[in-house]
Design a protein around this motif. Structure first.
Motif, PDB file in Angstrom:
ATOM      1  N   ASN A 124      -0.563   9.306  -3.774  1.00 19.25           N
ATOM      2  CA  ASN A 124      -1.588   9.911  -2.926  1.00 19.25           C
ATOM      3  C   ASN A 124      -2.632   8.829  -2.730  1.00 19.25           C
ATOM      4  OD1 ASN A 124      -0.406  12.431  -2.691  1.00 19.25           O
ATOM      5  ND2 ASN A 124      -1.482  13.273  -4.448  1.00 19.25           N
ATOM      6  N   ASP A 125      -2.709   8.320  -1.514  1.00 17.13           N
ATOM      7  CA  ASP A 125      -3.593   7.201  -1.210  1.00 17.13           C
ATOM      8  C   ASP A 125      -4.789   7.630  -0.379  1.00 17.13           C
ATOM      9  OD1 ASP A 125      -2.002   5.315  -2.491  1.00 17.13           O
ATOM     10  OD2 ASP A 125      -1.031   4.629  -0.667  1.00 17.13           O
ATOM     11  N   GLU A 126      -5.885   6.924  -0.603  1.00 17.32           N
ATOM     12  CA  GLU A 126      -7.059   6.996   0.261  1.00 17.32           C
ATOM     13  C   GLU A 126      -7.331   5.573   0.727  1.00 17.32           C
ATOM     14  OE1 GLU A 126     -10.377   8.973  -1.638  1.00 17.32           O
ATOM     15  OE2 GLU A 126      -9.052  10.525  -2.445  1.00 17.32           O
ATOM     16  N   TYR A 127      -7.626   5.439   2.015  1.00 17.92           N
ATOM     17  CA  TYR A 127      -7.843   4.133   2.616  1.00 17.92           C
ATOM     18  C   TYR A 127      -9.199   4.110   3.306  1.00 17.92           C
ATOM     19  CZ  TYR A 127      -2.716   4.463   2.449  1.00 17.92           C
ATOM     20  OH  TYR A 127      -1.421   4.676   2.066  1.00 17.92           O
ATOM     21  N   VAL A 128      -9.715   2.899   3.446  1.00 17.47           N
ATOM     22  CA  VAL A 128     -10.938   2.689   4.215  1.00 17.47           C
ATOM     23  C   VAL A 128     -10.739   1.424   5.049  1.00 17.47           C
ATOM     24  CG1 VAL A 128     -12.103   1.412   2.366  1.00 17.47           C
ATOM     25  CG2 VAL A 128     -13.454   2.571   4.096  1.00 17.47           C
ATOM     26  N   ARG A 129     -11.241   1.479   6.279  1.00 21.47           N
ATOM     27  CA  ARG A 129     -11.205   0.289   7.128  1.00 21.47           C
ATOM     28  C   ARG A 129     -12.493  -0.485   6.885  1.00 21.47           C
ATOM     29  NH1 ARG A 129      -8.969   0.938  12.562  1.00 21.47           N
ATOM     30  NH2 ARG A 129     -10.038   2.931  12.500  1.00 21.47           N
ATOM     31  N   GLN A 130     -12.343  -1.749   6.488  1.00 24.69           N
ATOM     32  CA  GLN A 130     -13.493  -2.631   6.311  1.00 24.69           C
ATOM     33  C   GLN A 130     -13.329  -3.753   7.313  1.00 24.69           C
ATOM     34  OE1 GLN A 130     -13.740  -3.706   2.131  1.00 24.69           O
ATOM     35  NE2 GLN A 130     -14.608  -1.725   1.606  1.00 24.69           N
ATOM     36  N   GLY A 131     -14.232  -3.806   8.278  1.00 23.20           N
ATOM     37  CA  GLY A 131     -14.066  -4.731   9.399  1.00 23.20           C
ATOM     38  C   GLY A 131     -12.857  -4.286  10.191  1.00 23.20           C
ATOM     39  N   SER A 132     -11.885  -5.144  10.328  1.00 21.37           N
ATOM     40  CA  SER A 132     -10.673  -4.770  11.064  1.00 21.37           C
ATOM     41  C   SER A 132      -9.486  -4.543  10.127  1.00 21.37           C
ATOM     42  CB  SER A 132     -10.322  -5.875  12.069  1.00 21.37           C
ATOM     43  OG  SER A 132     -10.061  -7.083  11.380  1.00 21.37           O
ATOM     44  N   GLN A 133      -9.743  -4.529   8.801  1.00 18.93           N
ATOM     45  CA  GLN A 133      -8.654  -4.435   7.825  1.00 18.93           C
ATOM     46  C   GLN A 133      -8.701  -3.112   7.063  1.00 18.93           C
ATOM     47  OE1 GLN A 133      -8.864  -7.390   4.719  1.00 18.93           O
ATOM     48  NE2 GLN A 133      -6.768  -7.006   4.055  1.00 18.93           N
ATOM     49  N   TRP A 134      -7.536  -2.468   6.956  1.00 20.89           N
ATOM     50  CA  TRP A 134      -7.410  -1.296   6.112  1.00 20.89           C
ATOM     51  C   TRP A 134      -7.167  -1.744   4.675  1.00 20.89           C
ATOM     52  CZ3 TRP A 134      -8.503   3.559   7.394  1.00 20.89           C
ATOM     53  CH2 TRP A 134      -8.496   3.916   8.740  1.00 20.89           C
ATOM     54  N   LEU A 135      -7.844  -1.085   3.725  1.00 22.33           N
ATOM     55  CA  LEU A 135      -7.680  -1.357   2.297  1.00 22.33           C
ATOM     56  C   LEU A 135      -7.468  -0.040   1.552  1.00 22.33           C
ATOM     57  CD1 LEU A 135     -10.604  -3.913   1.819  1.00 22.33           C
ATOM     58  CD2 LEU A 135      -8.155  -4.440   2.002  1.00 22.33           C
ATOM     59  N   ILE A 136      -6.863  -0.132   0.388  1.00 23.43           N
ATOM     60  CA  ILE A 136      -6.682   1.042  -0.463  1.00 23.43           C
ATOM     61  C   ILE A 136      -7.963   1.235  -1.273  1.00 23.43           C
ATOM     62  CG2 ILE A 136      -5.322   2.076  -2.329  1.00 23.43           C
ATOM     63  CD1 ILE A 136      -3.057   0.028  -1.494  1.00 23.43           C
ATOM     64  N   SER A 137      -8.581   2.408  -1.150  1.00 26.54           N
ATOM     65  CA  SER A 137      -9.789   2.687  -1.921  1.00 26.54           C
ATOM     66  C   SER A 137      -9.491   3.544  -3.146  1.00 26.54           C
ATOM     67  CB  SER A 137     -10.854   3.368  -1.054  1.00 26.54           C
ATOM     68  OG  SER A 137     -10.361   4.581  -0.522  1.00 26.54           O
ATOM     69  N   LYS A 138      -8.421   4.332  -3.070  1.00 21.69           N
ATOM     70  CA  LYS A 138      -8.004   5.121  -4.225  1.00 21.69           C
ATOM     71  C   LYS A 138      -6.507   5.350  -4.128  1.00 21.69           C
ATOM     72  CE  LYS A 138      -8.727   9.112  -7.084  1.00 21.69           C
ATOM     73  NZ  LYS A 138      -9.363  10.401  -7.275  1.00 21.69           N
ATOM     74  N   ARG A 139      -5.831   5.150  -5.248  1.00 17.50           N
ATOM     75  CA  ARG A 139      -4.388   5.415  -5.313  1.00 17.50           C
ATOM     76  C   ARG A 139      -4.127   6.214  -6.582  1.00 17.50           C
ATOM     77  NH1 ARG A 139       0.520   1.450  -4.017  1.00 17.50           N
ATOM     78  NH2 ARG A 139       0.221   2.553  -2.061  1.00 17.50           N
ATOM     79  N   THR A 140      -3.483   7.354  -6.396  1.00 16.91           N
ATOM     80  CA  THR A 140      -3.009   8.130  -7.527  1.00 16.91           C
ATOM     81  C   THR A 140      -1.491   8.055  -7.492  1.00 16.91           C
ATOM     82  OG1 THR A 140      -4.927   9.583  -7.349  1.00 16.91           O
ATOM     83  CG2 THR A 140      -3.106  10.337  -8.729  1.00 16.91           C
ATOM     84  N   SER A 141      -0.930   7.433  -8.529  1.00 15.42           N
ATOM     85  CA  SER A 141       0.508   7.179  -8.609  1.00 15.42           C
ATOM     86  C   SER A 141       1.143   8.200  -9.537  1.00 15.42           C
ATOM     87  CB  SER A 141       0.775   5.788  -9.179  1.00 15.42           C
ATOM     88  OG  SER A 141       0.040   4.810  -8.497  1.00 15.42           O
TER      89      SER A 141
END
Length: 154
Positions: A124-141
């Protein structure tokens, strides 16, 4: 019925493709054991919680802790192989969530015996766009099942 403009529909497709590319890059970097680069796919303050068969195994905060823990874990294996499956993303501006399934195969040698560990995982991932790049902000594995087999054995 949605009445999104053509530009909005194209942006949605581009964002979903970028998110899928992000999780694929994560898996490729794990298999290459390039965990320093992999850590850069997370926000500086990212959180990773990992469960094995329903029990919390690790709760990590920040790129440094993520990189150090992933590096220590992967040092136990000669080979890793991630096979990504479905990735269902929901977008909300510069934020997104997704459920992502993966088959993770890890190989190590203990007492001279090569062993394959096959894991069914979903994230279950949460992502955030910083500038023009998407990054993972939270990952529950969630490592929901595991099979272990000596290699070269039937």
């Amino acid at each position: 019925m949605q009445h999104d403009s053509l530009e909005q529909r194209i942006q949605t497709l581009e964002d979903k493709a970028a998110l899928k590319a992000l999780v694929d890059a994560f898996s490729n970097l794990a298999d290459q054991k390039d965990l320093a680069t992999q850590a850069l796919l997370f926000t500086e303050d990212a959180v990773v919680d990992t469960y094995f068969e329903g029990q919390l195994f690790a709760s990590l905060k920040g790129r440094k802790e993520i990189e150090d823990t992933f590096s220590g874990f992967m040092a136990n294996f000669e080979t890793s192989y991630h096979l990504n499956g479905q990735h269902t993303a929901e977008l909300d501006g510069d934020r997104a969530t997704a459920v992502h399934y993966c088959l993770v195969v890890l190989v190590n040698t203990v007492d001279g015996k090569k062993t394959r560990h096959t894991n069914g995982v979903y994230y279950n991932d949460e992502y955030v766009r910083q500038g023009s790049q998407w990054l993972i902000s939270k990952r529950t594995s969630y490592f929901t099942w595991r099979d272990q087999q000596l290699m070269g054995q039937s």
